[in-house]
Scaffold this motif. Structure first.
Motif, PDB file in Angstrom:
ATOM      1  N   PHE A 347      -3.374   2.447   6.218  1.00  0.00           N
ATOM      2  CA  PHE A 347      -1.926   2.269   6.320  1.00  0.00           C
ATOM      3  C   PHE A 347      -1.398   1.274   5.287  1.00  0.00           C
ATOM      4  N   THR A 348      -2.011   0.081   5.261  1.00  0.00           N
ATOM      5  CA  THR A 348      -1.470  -0.985   4.408  1.00  0.00           C
ATOM      6  C   THR A 348      -1.800  -0.793   2.938  1.00  0.00           C
ATOM      7  N   HIS A 349      -2.980  -0.248   2.642  1.00  0.00           N
ATOM      8  CA  HIS A 349      -3.425  -0.167   1.251  1.00  0.00           C
ATOM      9  C   HIS A 349      -3.201   1.207   0.625  1.00  0.00           C
ATOM     10  N   ASP A 350      -3.385   2.271   1.423  1.00  0.00           N
ATOM     11  CA  ASP A 350      -3.339   3.621   0.857  1.00  0.00           C
ATOM     12  C   ASP A 350      -1.978   4.296   1.039  1.00  0.00           C
ATOM     13  N   VAL A 351      -1.482   4.340   2.257  1.00  0.00           N
ATOM     14  CA  VAL A 351      -0.215   5.015   2.521  1.00  0.00           C
ATOM     15  C   VAL A 351       0.961   4.235   1.950  1.00  0.00           C
ATOM     16  N   LEU A 352       0.985   2.918   2.169  1.00  0.00           N
ATOM     17  CA  LEU A 352       2.097   2.090   1.691  1.00  0.00           C
ATOM     18  C   LEU A 352       1.921   1.619   0.256  1.00  0.00           C
ATOM     19  N   GLY A 353       0.753   1.871  -0.328  1.00  0.00           N
ATOM     20  CA  GLY A 353       0.545   1.488  -1.724  1.00  0.00           C
ATOM     21  C   GLY A 353       0.459  -0.004  -1.937  1.00  0.00           C
ATOM     22  N   SER A 354      -0.259  -0.698  -1.078  1.00  0.00           N
ATOM     23  CA  SER A 354      -0.483  -2.146  -1.207  1.00  0.00           C
ATOM     24  C   SER A 354       0.800  -2.963  -1.100  1.00  0.00           C
ATOM     25  N   LYS A 355       1.814  -2.431  -0.422  1.00  0.00           N
ATOM     26  CA  LYS A 355       3.053  -3.202  -0.256  1.00  0.00           C
ATOM     27  C   LYS A 355       2.860  -4.383   0.688  1.00  0.00           C
TER      28      LYS A 355
END
Length: 470
Positions: A347-355
């Motif tokens: 969720f935090t690194h892949d889907v949101l792109g490290s946002k």
């Protein structure tokens, strides 16, 4: 019984919480422990995560129904797992070093140094959805055992497990998960071996057990009676299909992340030694307990996935029965924490792109994922075996073909990789939807279809190059 069970839970919790002393407060440390974990801990953690509530609850129930033929599941599973590990694990660990990625999806998507963001998001989304169901299945497994031994409602075990997992995951991330996994793996093997010994003794030893089990029609048959092809040929096909279940390990982010956290690739052989010796012994013990449970209980009279806790209650002193329940909980938590952390990184690194970069934000995301898994468990009390196999095969069909071709040196473009991931994933789901999994494990066609897409691309590309140079 309650006191011994709670004592083990406290022990696991303290081990997990103590990992905060080694925490570096970075995303890389939270998700892959800065790739600094010793091989013994990697091996024990990986096998504990692999064997989960599926082995204590699901596999025991499957063996209770199918008898000796369940050995083919073990042979295929461990065999396929071992063959895939001979080459892929080392390549994956090397790529982690070169890319600096902290997630399974990120490593696959950026294998050759390219930033394939759409592929990474696709893998992240599939990981998030299916591992959430997987985590829920583990909490269901624990709650089933508590219901039998303590008479507690099904939600109680799920809430207790989720709360404990969340506490030490927030404290130390994957390091806490790995440390507790190692301790839990010891409790798991002790619990299963103890129950096997007591059940065998009460059944009159090996000869007495064989006599009793021989009275159950077809229970000691070497092959299942519902094979699509009868006899040896059908048994071979059955075993091969389950070998794909073993090969499917390479498509499980929550397991492969353990090998990604290994301190150095030179220790990979040692990590795998710990993994396969423990795995084989524990699987044999689980099948033995599952078969012996048929002596004490009648098919159709109860939920067969409750055979192990019911045996513990009938055969053991209450204090020792608490150890068995602790083993079941250890198994469910060792997978639930791993899965929750993999969902968090997806969720935090892949889907949101490290946002989300701060560890505080990551820990909040981990808490939300845990609540999602708990909610899923509270509204879905289905078969643990079926739920785990569905999630397992879906993830494997999506990711294993891509990982295989990457380790073989192939550089597929992003659109081909996405097509293979989605098509393999959908194939496995359709195979199960039409009940074809009753004959052949759905991961087999899913993986083969995914590999077929990469092969078709390679053939097409080869022809195109020939036409350009002609």
């Amino acid at each position: 019984m309650v006191y011994s069970f709670l004592a083990f839970l406290l022990f696991f919790g303290l081990i997990g919480l103590s990992s905060v002393l080694k925490s570096k407060g970075t995303k890389k440390d939270y998700y892959i422990a800065s790739s600094s974990v010793r091989p013994s801990l990697v091996g024990l953690s990986a096998v504990s995560t692999n064997n989960s509530g599926y082995m204590f609850i699901g596999m025991i129930g499957y063996t209770f129904v199918n008898g000796l033929s369940s050995l083919w599941v073990m042979i295929g599973w461990i065999g396929g797992d071992f063959l895939s590990s001979l080459y892929i694990h080392r390549k994956l660990r090397n790529t982690v070093s070169t890319t600096g990625e902290v997630s399974f999806a990120g490593t696959l998507s950026n294998w050759w140094g390219d930033k394939n963001r759409l592929l990474q998001k696709t893998i992240g989304l599939i990981t998030l959805v299916f591992l959430l169901a997987y985590a829920g299945a583990q909490l269901v497994a624990g709650s089933k055992a508590l219901e039998v031994l303590f008479g507690w409602p099904l939600w109680a075990g799920a809430v207790m497990g989720a709360g404990l997992v969340l506490a030490y995951c927030i404290a130390g991330g994957i390091r806490a998960s790995i440390w507790t996994d190692a301790a839990q793996s010891i409790v798991m093997i002790v619990a299963m071996t103890m129950l096997l010994f007591v059940a065998l003794r009460d059944a009159g030893g090996v000869s007495g057990a064989i006599h009793h089990l021989g009275e159950v029609e077809g229970f000691l048959s070497l092959f299942p009676d519902d094979l699509i092809i009868p006899g040896l040929a059908g048994g071979f096909l059955f075993a091969v299909s389950w070998a794909f279940a073993g090969l499917s390990v390479i498509g499980q982010p929550h397991i492969m992340i353990r090998f990604m956290a290994l301190n150095t690739n030179e220790h990979m052989r040692s990590a795998k030694w710990w993994y396969y010796v423990w795995f084989t012994f524990f699987y044999l013990a689980a099948i033995g307990v599952g078969m012996l449970s048929r002596i004490y209980f009648t098919e159709g009279a109860f939920d067969e996935e409750l055979a192990l806790p019911m045996m513990a209650q009938e055969l053991l002193h209450p204090g020792l029965a608490g150890v068995i329940l602790a083993g079941v909980f250890a198994a469910t938590m060792s997978t639930a924490d791993s899965v929750i952390l993999s969902c968090s990184s997806a969720f935090t690194h892949d889907v949101l792109g490290s946002k989300i970069r701060s560890t505080a934000g990551i820990k909040i995301a981990t808490g939300c994922i845990t609540l999602g898994a708990l909610g899923w468990a509270l509204v879905n009390q289905q078969s643990v075996f079926n739920l785990v196999i569905m999630a397992w095969s879906g993830l494997a069909s999506a990711f294993a073909p891509l990982l295989i071709v990457l380790t073989l040196g192939m550089k597929p473009p992003q659109h081909v990789s996405i097509l293979a991931v989605i098509t393999g994933f959908i194939t496995a789901l359709l195979w199960r939807y039409f009940s074809l999994h009753l004959f052949v494990y759905e991961g087999m066609p899913g993986i083969l279809v995914g590999l077929g897409i990469f092969l078709a691309y390679r053939i097409h590309r080869g022809r195109s190059l020939k036409e350009m140079t002609a």
